[in-house]
Design an enzyme around this catalytic site. Sequence first.
Site, PDB file in Angstrom:
ATOM      1  N   LEU A  83       0.941  -1.045   0.092  1.00  0.00           N
ATOM      2  CA  LEU A  83       0.036  -0.043  -0.079  1.00  0.00           C
ATOM      3  C   LEU A  83       0.975   1.149   0.046  1.00  0.00           C
ATOM      4  CD1 LEU A  83      -2.778  -0.696   2.623  1.00  0.00           C
ATOM      5  CD2 LEU A  83      -3.003  -0.231   0.083  1.00  0.00           C
ATOM      6  N   ASP A  84       0.497   2.201  -0.793  1.00  0.00           N
ATOM      7  CA  ASP A  84       1.309   3.646  -0.788  1.00  0.00           C
ATOM      8  C   ASP A  84       1.309   4.165   0.808  1.00  0.00           C
ATOM      9  OD1 ASP A  84       1.592   3.133  -3.534  1.00  0.00           O
ATOM     10  OD2 ASP A  84      -0.230   4.672  -4.212  1.00  0.00           O
ATOM     11  N   GLN A 307       0.128   7.044  -3.448  1.00  0.00           N
ATOM     12  CA  GLN A 307       0.573   6.137  -1.547  1.00  0.00           C
ATOM     13  C   GLN A 307       2.035   6.064  -3.494  1.00  0.00           C
ATOM     14  OE1 GLN A 307       1.282   3.922  -1.509  1.00  0.00           O
ATOM     15  NE2 GLN A 307       1.034   3.591  -1.679  1.00  0.00           N
TER      16      GLN A 307
END
Length: 404
Positions: A83-84, A307
């Site tokens: 995940l960013d 992200q």
Amino acid sequence: MSVRNFWRMTQGKVVEGVFAINKPTGLSSAQVLRDLQRHFNPSELFAPWLELEKNNRAREAANQRKRRRDKRIQVKVGHGGTLDPLATGVLITGVGKGTKSLQDFLLCTKVYETVILFGTSTDTYDRVGKVLGKAPYDHVTKDLVEKALDQFRGKFMQLPPLYSALKMDGKPLYEYAREGKEIPREIERREVEVLDLELVEWMEGGTHPHKPPTDEAGHAEVNLANKVWKQENVLPAGTKKEREDSQALEEFERKKRKLSEDQDDLVRERPPSKRKIVQSSQDATMSGGLPPPDVEVTGENDAVASQGGLASDEVPKATIEKSPTPSIKGPPAVKLRMTVTSGFYVRSLCHDLGAAVGSAATMAELERIRQGEFELGKNVLEYADLEKGEKVWGPKVEAMLDEW
């Protein structure tokens, strides 16, 4: 009897498997794993696992021990889909032997909620990137967005952002971007599928807290974007007529600018009275190319925009002739919920949607609600529980790993 079962009987329960944690914004997925190790390594729950690992390493051949880059004995953890840093939500985590099953979670469906802010484009397609340009947004309405969403449902070809973990010649794309180096070859569009796409909330300008990024891209970032995003020049749903109209408009703009340069500075051609929204086709719009110097976005605006990785981006080619009075209420935003398959980039959809409505857009927020069988509010550990101590997170993690 296996070594693990013997160890379980003599030394205690060896806990390992797969669980999920709710990643907070501002932290990379790798940092969350380091935080988990920081809490797991001294814990009672994972003490039997660490002892077993120590025993296994003691029995390794000398050359095998030498090949280990990290000789520290720590709880082995990994994640099943990054995940960013900007994003929050479900981060699937493997412990011990559970890390071998993480690949399976990359192929499952995911549910995201994202907030998209119109009017500004950044090199990362989100609000933490550097601003490459701005575009008008007064014409962007809920109905226009609803109509544009149709082209993003079902299967279509999506161009991944440059600032992504996608590898080319064994090197993540974001590393090329961070180093200012050209990528070895063009990034190819990939087939993705959106199983469900819903407009959850429409937010008029001035009614929401989302603000645009203010860090302007420098000459190097602009040059990089120009070099990288040359391969695509139409929207997924672009028609032949739209492309022809865009080319005609660009030729008109080029001639108008040339005429303006040849005339006295006090002479200016009056803009047409009707507002027009036209997609340009000379550089990437869906893919993130920068507008060429002979095409400009007319009319000023006080755009607001979002992200994790490096992604090249541009102001989608949109020319909108409008009233000389700029909007004072700010740009609109929209919250979407989507169910997607593996390999889908939400940041790309945000950027592409901006182009599809004749403006620009960035991702302001992103939350992964569900991945596979793990869903927020049901079977996901809260990150805040880690700081509350093992008495709080220990029983929860143990139960989740046992369930797995």
